[in-house]
Design a protein around this motif. Structure first.
Motif, PDB file in Angstrom:
ATOM      1  N   GLN A  95      88.867 -29.558  17.017  1.00 40.76           N
ATOM      2  CA  GLN A  95      87.875 -28.733  16.332  1.00 40.76           C
ATOM      3  C   GLN A  95      86.463 -29.153  16.722  1.00 40.76           C
ATOM      4  O   GLN A  95      85.490 -28.751  16.083  1.00 40.76           O
ATOM      5  CB  GLN A  95      88.061 -28.846  14.817  1.00 40.76           C
ATOM      6  CG  GLN A  95      89.392 -28.288  14.347  1.00 40.76           C
ATOM      7  CD  GLN A  95      89.582 -28.421  12.845  1.00 40.76           C
ATOM      8  OE1 GLN A  95      88.772 -29.037  12.161  1.00 40.76           O
ATOM      9  NE2 GLN A  95      90.644 -27.826  12.327  1.00 40.76           N
ATOM     10  N   GLU A 124      93.914 -24.265  27.148  1.00 39.28           N
ATOM     11  CA  GLU A 124      94.409 -23.731  25.872  1.00 39.28           C
ATOM     12  C   GLU A 124      94.871 -24.855  24.954  1.00 39.28           C
ATOM     13  O   GLU A 124      94.674 -24.804  23.735  1.00 39.28           O
ATOM     14  CB  GLU A 124      95.561 -22.752  26.128  1.00 39.28           C
ATOM     15  CG  GLU A 124      95.126 -21.401  26.674  1.00 39.28           C
ATOM     16  CD  GLU A 124      94.407 -20.560  25.636  1.00 39.28           C
ATOM     17  OE1 GLU A 124      94.372 -20.940  24.452  1.00 39.28           O
ATOM     18  OE2 GLU A 124      93.859 -19.497  26.013  1.00 39.28           O
ATOM     19  N   GLN A 125      95.486 -25.884  25.532  1.00 39.08           N
ATOM     20  CA  GLN A 125      95.919 -27.017  24.708  1.00 39.08           C
ATOM     21  C   GLN A 125      94.717 -27.705  24.067  1.00 39.08           C
ATOM     22  O   GLN A 125      94.777 -28.128  22.908  1.00 39.08           O
ATOM     23  CB  GLN A 125      96.704 -28.015  25.558  1.00 39.08           C
ATOM     24  CG  GLN A 125      97.365 -29.121  24.731  1.00 39.08           C
ATOM     25  CD  GLN A 125      98.161 -30.093  25.588  1.00 39.08           C
ATOM     26  OE1 GLN A 125      98.246 -29.935  26.802  1.00 39.08           O
ATOM     27  NE2 GLN A 125      98.717 -31.098  24.951  1.00 39.08           N
ATOM     28  N   HIS A 161      85.430 -27.155  22.565  1.00 40.73           N
ATOM     29  CA  HIS A 161      85.702 -25.717  22.567  1.00 40.73           C
ATOM     30  C   HIS A 161      84.770 -24.988  23.534  1.00 40.73           C
ATOM     31  O   HIS A 161      85.192 -24.056  24.232  1.00 40.73           O
ATOM     32  CB  HIS A 161      85.570 -25.157  21.149  1.00 40.73           C
ATOM     33  CG  HIS A 161      86.831 -25.302  20.353  1.00 40.73           C
ATOM     34  ND1 HIS A 161      87.784 -24.324  20.271  1.00 40.73           N
ATOM     35  CD2 HIS A 161      87.310 -26.360  19.644  1.00 40.73           C
ATOM     36  CE1 HIS A 161      88.792 -24.742  19.526  1.00 40.73           C
ATOM     37  NE2 HIS A 161      88.531 -25.981  19.128  1.00 40.73           N
ATOM     38  N   ARG A 194      92.014 -26.294  23.093  1.00 43.44           N
ATOM     39  CA  ARG A 194      91.587 -25.467  21.975  1.00 43.44           C
ATOM     40  C   ARG A 194      92.494 -25.644  20.760  1.00 43.44           C
ATOM     41  O   ARG A 194      92.050 -25.488  19.615  1.00 43.44           O
ATOM     42  CB  ARG A 194      91.559 -24.000  22.389  1.00 43.44           C
ATOM     43  CG  ARG A 194      90.569 -23.701  23.527  1.00 43.44           C
ATOM     44  CD  ARG A 194      90.652 -22.258  24.020  1.00 43.44           C
ATOM     45  NE  ARG A 194      90.254 -21.338  22.977  1.00 43.44           N
ATOM     46  CZ  ARG A 194      91.038 -20.407  22.464  1.00 43.44           C
ATOM     47  NH1 ARG A 194      92.284 -20.265  22.888  1.00 43.44           N
ATOM     48  NH2 ARG A 194      90.604 -19.611  21.516  1.00 43.44           N
ATOM     49  N   ARG A 195      93.763 -25.980  21.015  1.00 44.74           N
ATOM     50  CA  ARG A 195      94.723 -26.062  19.913  1.00 44.74           C
ATOM     51  C   ARG A 195      94.708 -27.417  19.209  1.00 44.74           C
ATOM     52  O   ARG A 195      95.127 -27.509  18.047  1.00 44.74           O
ATOM     53  CB  ARG A 195      96.129 -25.763  20.429  1.00 44.74           C
ATOM     54  CG  ARG A 195      96.281 -24.316  20.893  1.00 44.74           C
ATOM     55  CD  ARG A 195      97.634 -24.039  21.490  1.00 44.74           C
ATOM     56  NE  ARG A 195      97.675 -22.692  22.066  1.00 44.74           N
ATOM     57  CZ  ARG A 195      98.748 -22.143  22.603  1.00 44.74           C
ATOM     58  NH1 ARG A 195      99.891 -22.815  22.634  1.00 44.74           N
ATOM     59  NH2 ARG A 195      98.696 -20.921  23.107  1.00 44.74           N
TER      60      ARG A 195
END
Length: 541
Positions: A213, A206-207, A218, A209-210
């Motif tokens: 870009q 999840e990190q 992804h 993805r945050r």
């Protein structure tokens, strides 16, 4: 004394010190002994690689970083520990002492090795003395580059605890979202997932993805999140719907990758992951279509990514076997193995299929090839025992099963099979010993209890036998052997009707000539002659 603190060398700090002490002398006396354990020595003591050539080299070792897609399972370190133990046992003169300090700070690889040495080497040959206390390790000042080199090596060797620990340090020492940070994140999250630390792995994906870009990041994080569910060994907590959603996202993002080769590889990788979900949901045909599409994409990669193609071919073989196409599955396994990058697991899988198809000698050859490819592999010896039993090589099978238990005392099926064979040979004292040892590892195991019931019946301890059979049936109502053997006990106690009832259940579960023969005897005792005659015909009498 060897300081075991993992801060000095990381995984196998103790093993490396011990090997640096032993290997030079052994090379002078018996180079063959060193060559027979090249994989273990080179993995545990990389400083000796210039003196210990790779005889059984891992086939993917020379591939580019992006082509080495397989991470060894956590159990590989047990294989290494057993191989190192056998080398040490052969190399040390009797009466030696291995003194180890700072064990509380040792890497799990060393703790596992010390446990194996203590268990498998008699103390009069090598006494292992361990202390928890010791001096602290020097401050860790390794750069991100140095940490990455160690994380990369540990990943390829399967030292997953070290990858998780060193990867976390690497993440702290790199800029979030940078290329090197991504390298650490991917390896660390994969290691955490392999160790069953799924929540930590999920947080790290999840990190990713945050902070990024980048479509490649992804796509990879979506795939990683999907695999936390798809590969979850517990069906009760496995969410295949969520896995499907993440894989759909991975596939959608992978289509955006600008480089054609990278796009073909990633799309094939993701579709293969989705095939696992389809298979676990019972849609074998759909899974096969996805693997076929991944293979078509792999054809665009030329000679690159042989490991990827090998995985796809082996998966296709498994799906064909699941669909009952054994011959075609064997052809796919042959194609996978012909690529020259196969692991022992693929020889095991093909051997299992060969054995199922009645080709025991060919299966045996595959199991033996799996054994030759690396450190001791319990599954290969267990499977070789099964093939040996089919071929009538009972003593060799018993020896293989005993060796499996020596390698991995928690391998419950080996206790079950060894005890069952011994009971069948009426070697009841040995069977009881194996059953008791197995029940210490797996209390209440119904298969072991069923064998215990046989042994107690043979000894005339009918009350104990009945208790064992009852407990076995309560734990595994589908276990035909327990019903059939309890029927023998009930008949011997004069309960012919009860014996017939138990044999009815056993035959419904797994019809067999001996069960029909036993039921015929019980039916005749009840005066049911016509029914007995039917069973006698079914028994071949």
């Amino acid at each position: 004394m060897i300081d075991a603190h993992r801060g000095h060398q990381g995984p196998y700090t103790v093993a490396a010190a011990l090997l640096h002490h032993l290997v030079p002398g052994v090379l002078e006396r018996s180079a063959d002994l060193v060559a027979a354990h090249d994989v273990e020595i080179r993995a545990a003591a990389p400083g000796l690689r210039d003196r210990v050539p790779a005889v059984r080299d891992r086939p993917a070792a020379g591939l580019a970083d992006d082509e080495r897609i397989l991470v060894p399972a956590p159990r590989r370190t047990l294989r290494l520990a057993n191989g190192l133990c056998e080398f040490v046992r052969a190399a040390v003169p009797p009466g030696r002492v291995l003194a180890v300090g700072n064990a509380a700070e040792a890497d799990p690889t060393d703790l596992e090795l010390l446990a194996v040495l203590t268990r498998r080497i008699p103390p009069d040959v090598l006494a292992v003395q361990v202390w928890s206390g010791g001096p602290p390790a020097p401050p860790d000042t390794r750069t991100a580059g140095r940490l990455w080199a160690e994380v990369d090596r540990c990943t390829q060797e399967g030292f997953l605890h070290a990858v998780a620990e060193l990867g976390a340090l690497g993440l702290e020492r790199t800029e979030p979202g940078s290329a090197r940070w991504w390298d650490f994140a991917q390896r660390t999250a994969t290691a955490l997932g392999g160790l069953g630390r799924r929540e930590e792995a999920g947080r790290l994906w999840e990190q990713v993805r945050r902070v990024s870009q980048d479509p490649a990041m992804h796509a990879a994080s979506a795939y990683g999140l999907a695999m936390l569910d798809a590969r979850n060994p517990d069906p009760a907590t496995r969410d295949l719907g969520r896995a499907r959603g993440w894989l759909n996202q991975a596939i959608a993002v992978s289509t955006l990758l600008p480089d054609p080769a990278e796009r073909a590889f990633k799309l094939g990788f993701d579709r293969n992951g989705l095939a696992l979900v389809e298979f676990r949901e019972g849609r074998v045909d759909r899974a096969l279509d996805l693997v076929d599409s991944a293979l078509a994409l792999a054809a665009e990669l030329g000679e690159r990514h042989p490991v990827h193609r090998m995985v796809l071919l082996a998966n296709r073989a498994q799906l064909l076997a699941a669909r009952g196409q054994g011959k075609e599955a064997l052809e796919e396994y042959g194609a996978a193995l012909a690529l020259g990058v196969a692991l022992p697991d693929h020889y095991l899988d093909r051997g299992n299929l060969l054995l199922k198809l009645g080709h025991a000698e060919e299966a045996l050859a595959d199991y033996e090839q799996a054994i030759r490819l690396g450190p001791p592999l319990p599954e290969a010896y267990y499977n070789r025992a099964e093939a040996g039993l089919v071929l009538g090589r009972v003593e060799q099978a018993l020896a293989d099963l005993a060796y499996v238990i020596e390698l991995d005392p928690e391998y419950v099926d080996a206790y079950v099979n060894r005890a069952g064979v011994l009971a069948g040979l009426e070697r009841d004292a040995e069977a009881r010993e194996v059953v008791e040892a197995g029940l210490e590892v797996a209390p209440g195991n119904p298969y072991l209890l069923a064998v215990l019931g046989q042994v107690e019946t043979a000894a005339g301890r009918f009350e104990a036998a009945r208790a064992a059979f009852d407990q076995a049936i309560a734990g595994a109502p589908e276990l035909a052997a327990a019903w059939g053997n309890r029927a023998v006990l009930r008949f011997e106690q004069g309960d012919a009707a009860g014996a017939v009832a138990d044999l009815d259940r056993a035959i419904a579960l797994a019809p067999a000539p001996d069960l029909h023969a036993n039921r015929a005897v019980a039916l005749r005792a009840l005066g049911r002659v016509k029914a007995a005659e039917v069973d006698e015909r079914l028994a071949g009498g």
